[in-house]
Design a protein around this motif. Structure first.
Motif, PDB file in Angstrom:
ATOM      1  N   LYS A   1      38.206  34.322  48.873  1.00  0.00           N
ATOM      2  CA  LYS A   1      37.232  35.213  48.226  1.00  0.00           C
ATOM      3  C   LYS A   1      35.958  34.467  47.890  1.00  0.00           C
ATOM      4  O   LYS A   1      34.852  34.973  48.090  1.00  0.00           O
TER       5      LYS A   1
ATOM      6  N   ARG B   1      32.383  35.555  49.378  1.00  0.00           N
ATOM      7  CA  ARG B   1      31.307  35.984  48.482  1.00  0.00           C
ATOM      8  C   ARG B   1      30.133  35.004  48.555  1.00  0.00           C
ATOM      9  O   ARG B   1      28.994  35.385  48.381  1.00  0.00           O
TER      10      ARG B   1
ATOM     11  N   PRO C   1      34.640  35.513  41.921  1.00  0.00           N
ATOM     12  CA  PRO C   1      34.530  36.181  43.220  1.00  0.00           C
ATOM     13  C   PRO C   1      35.651  37.196  43.438  1.00  0.00           C
ATOM     14  O   PRO C   1      36.824  36.878  43.259  1.00  0.00           O
ATOM     15  N   GLY C   2      35.283  38.426  43.760  1.00  0.00           N
ATOM     16  CA  GLY C   2      36.270  39.474  43.991  1.00  0.00           C
ATOM     17  C   GLY C   2      36.381  39.816  45.462  1.00  0.00           C
ATOM     18  O   GLY C   2      35.975  39.042  46.321  1.00  0.00           O
ATOM     19  N   ASN C   3      36.932  41.022  45.732  1.00  0.00           N
ATOM     20  CA  ASN C   3      37.139  41.425  47.124  1.00  0.00           C
ATOM     21  C   ASN C   3      35.845  41.778  47.836  1.00  0.00           C
ATOM     22  O   ASN C   3      35.784  41.777  49.061  1.00  0.00           O
ATOM     23  N   LYS C   4      34.849  42.150  47.060  1.00  0.00           N
ATOM     24  CA  LYS C   4      33.524  42.295  47.638  1.00  0.00           C
ATOM     25  C   LYS C   4      32.478  41.918  46.601  1.00  0.00           C
ATOM     26  O   LYS C   4      32.798  41.812  45.413  1.00  0.00           O
ATOM     27  N   LEU C   5      31.265  41.695  47.069  1.00  0.00           N
ATOM     28  CA  LEU C   5      30.186  41.432  46.136  1.00  0.00           C
ATOM     29  C   LEU C   5      29.829  42.780  45.511  1.00  0.00           C
ATOM     30  O   LEU C   5      29.352  43.670  46.208  1.00  0.00           O
TER      31      LEU C   5
END
Lengths: 89, 82
Positions: free
Chosen positions: A55, A59, B45-49
């Motif tokens: 992740k 990111r 930080p996750g699965n999406k920004l």
């Protein structure tokens, strides 16, 4: 030297620079995400550390895309305003 | 095959190297700015920004560039005062 040699020399330089850049970016991501995700290194990289690292890397790359876009937009605006690249760095 | 480049070829290569060098400098600056803004904006930080993170990154990059322009201008003004 014929033009084919010149062309090949250019491709070689571009290839080396690209490889160097990718290496630098990977190094930075490794440093950053290792620091964030592997806080207490164990006997192996466990699943949660891998997930965190994945992740973090994804990111980071998303962030790089956004920064590049912001940069490009600024460079374009500045060029349109008739200014040089001064202040962009 | 002649090993030596002609004058025109040497000039062409010189221009090419200057352009590539400039590109590398810009890439370095983008890389550094990415690191700065990632640290400021993406704390977990996750699965999406998500949109607030994306906003933060765009603002961070924009304001950094503004700061850079501001400092250049201020430095020039200071030098003119002397």
């Amino acid at each position: 030297m014929d033009d084919k040699d010149i062309h090949e020399a250019k491709l070689q330089v571009q290839g080396q620079l690209a490889a160097q850049y990718i290496q630098e970016v990977m190094q930075k991501i490794t440093d950053k995400c290792f620091e964030r995700c592997v806080t207490r290194p164990g006997a192996k990289l466990d699943d949660s550390e891998k997930l965190c690292t994945a992740k973090c890397m994804d990111r980071y790359l998303d962030s790089m895309t956004l920064v590049s876009q912001a940069w490009a937009a600024r460079a374009k605006a500045q060029a349109a305003a008739g200014g040089g690249s001064s202040g962009l760095m | 095959m002649d090993a030596e480049p002609s004058d025109a070829q040497a000039r062409e290569l010189q221009t090419f190297m200057e352009t590539e060098n400039q590109k590398a400098i810009i890439q370095q600056a983008i890389s550094k700015l990415t690191e700065t803004c990632f640290d400021k904006c993406v704390t977990k930080p996750g699965n999406k920004l998500d949109s607030s993170e994306a906003n933060c990154i765009a603002n961070c990059a924009g304001r950094y560039l503004d700061s850079s322009v501001f400092i250049v201008n201020r430095m020039m003004a200071k030098r003119q005062q002397q």
